[in-house]
Design an enzyme around this catalytic site. Structure first.
Site, PDB file in Angstrom:
ATOM      1  N   HIS A 160     -31.875  74.793 -11.303  1.00 55.88           N
ATOM      2  CA  HIS A 160     -30.655  75.489 -11.728  1.00 55.88           C
ATOM      3  C   HIS A 160     -29.998  76.090 -10.479  1.00 55.88           C
ATOM      4  CE1 HIS A 160     -31.980  76.448 -16.145  1.00 55.88           C
ATOM      5  NE2 HIS A 160     -31.000  75.568 -16.180  1.00 55.88           N
ATOM      6  N   CYS A 254     -32.258  84.867 -14.249  1.00 58.78           N
ATOM      7  CA  CYS A 254     -32.407  84.034 -15.455  1.00 58.78           C
ATOM      8  C   CYS A 254     -32.425  84.879 -16.725  1.00 58.78           C
ATOM      9  CB  CYS A 254     -33.713  83.244 -15.405  1.00 58.78           C
ATOM     10  SG  CYS A 254     -33.828  82.082 -14.060  1.00 58.78           S
TER      11      CYS A 254
HETATM   12  N1  ARG Z   1     -38.239  77.511 -18.803  1.00 61.14           N
HETATM   13  C1  ARG Z   1     -36.836  77.613 -18.641  1.00 61.14           C
HETATM   14  C2  ARG Z   1     -36.237  76.222 -18.461  1.00 61.14           C
HETATM   15  O1  ARG Z   1     -36.844  75.438 -17.759  1.00 61.14           O
HETATM   16  C3  ARG Z   1     -36.494  78.506 -17.491  1.00 61.14           C
HETATM   17  C4  ARG Z   1     -35.035  78.758 -17.351  1.00 61.14           C
HETATM   18  C5  ARG Z   1     -34.698  79.616 -16.164  1.00 61.14           C
HETATM   19  N2  ARG Z   1     -33.346  80.059 -16.219  1.00 61.14           N
HETATM   20  C6  ARG Z   1     -32.495  80.064 -15.206  1.00 61.14           C
HETATM   21  N3  ARG Z   1     -31.330  80.588 -15.383  1.00 61.14           N
HETATM   22  N4  ARG Z   1     -32.794  79.513 -14.060  1.00 61.14           N
HETATM   23  O2  ARG Z   1     -35.214  75.899 -18.997  1.00 61.14           O
END
Ligand code: ARG
Length: 261
Positions: A160, A254
């Site tokens: 991300h 996150c």
């Molecule tokens: N387990 C989640 C996923 O893989 C973690 C998300 C993390 N969020 C972020 N904004 N980076 O989707």
């Protein structure tokens, strides 16, 4: 924000997640509460969304939408395990009176979108390569009326945008260059010649997954190297213990969906 009452690692959709890893949900709630309190003490208003059993990643509220000037561009998740979160969050935004735009294209909200209000009257940076489809960038530009700059992510650990780049104030970013393609690195250098550059250790400690008010930067306590870089640049790092939430592949940023009214 959404409390991690049902947080667990029940599936593996990023390289940080290992279903064998034991997760202490109680400790996760405690750490999350520390983050919420740190934000409140800095003067932020924090709204909370009710967690849902069976949606263990709801704690990563950043992925729920991307909001600019009162318009909420909704999320559409890449993986089916997280799919139902979009409607749960949508209901919250609509009940709270926000103008919600339902996306046709896959995108993971503020996980892959960042906003710089002071750059060229307000620009959006948008990640792609792992979660968000490029078509969502154009859709977001139409929904929000702000220029969107696509940036290609190339390292699966930094899947991300908010794991590889953080907005520090209206015009300044910090980022980990190696997380981006060569062309996107060039774009970042051109747009932000004075950016703070993070290294692999900073990014691996989730030091770029931070929330800044322009002065105080809330970040994972493990990211001490990043904290030193921020302090040297005149920011005030606010470290918060978030070890449990790292097991799901996320940290401070996150856990927060910013509401830009
Ligand atoms: N387990 C989640 C996923 O893989 C973690 C998300 C993390 N969020 C972020 N904004 N980076 O989707």
């Amino acid at each position: 924000m959404c409390p991690p009452e049902y947080f667990a690692v029940q599936y593996e959709i990023n390289p940080w997640m290992h279903t064998g890893t034991p997760v202490d949900a109680e400790l996760a709630v405690k750490q999350w509460t520390g983050l919420r309190e740190a934000l409140s003490q800095l003067g932020h208003t924090v709204h909370t969304v009710d967690p849902h059993p069976g949606l263990p990643d709801m704690v990563y509220a950043a992925n729920s939408a991307f909001t600019v000037d009162g318009v909420v561009y909704g999320a559409r998740f890449r993986y089916p395990q997280r799919g139902p979160e979009a409607a749960v969050y949508r209901a919250w935004y609509e009940a709270a009176g926000w103008k919600y735009v339902t996306p046709a294209h896959t995108n993971e909200g503020e996980g892959d979108f960042a906003y710089l209000p002071g750059a060229h009257g307000g620009i959006v940076l948008a990640g792609y390569g792992f979660r968000t489809d490029e078509a969502a960038h154009a859709e977001a530009q139409e929904a929000l009326g702000r220029p969107v700059v696509p940036l290609r992510l190339v390292d699966p650990r930094f899947y991300h945008l908010d794991t590889a780049l953080t907005v520090l104030d209206d015009t300044t970013v910090a980022y980990f260059p190696d997380a981006f393609s060569a062309a996107s690195r060039r774009v970042l250098r051109q747009l932000f010649p004075d950016a703070i550059l993070a290294d692999a250790a900073d990014a691996e400690a989730f030091g770029l997954n931070a929330i800044s008010d322009g002065r105080h930067v809330v970040l994972n306590a493990e990211a001490s190297g990043m904290a030193s870089k921020l302090a040297a640049a005149g920011y005030v790092p606010v470290p918060v213990e978030l070890g449990e939430l790292k097991k799901g592949g996320g940290s401070a940023k996150c856990c927060v969906a910013e509401l830009r009214a």
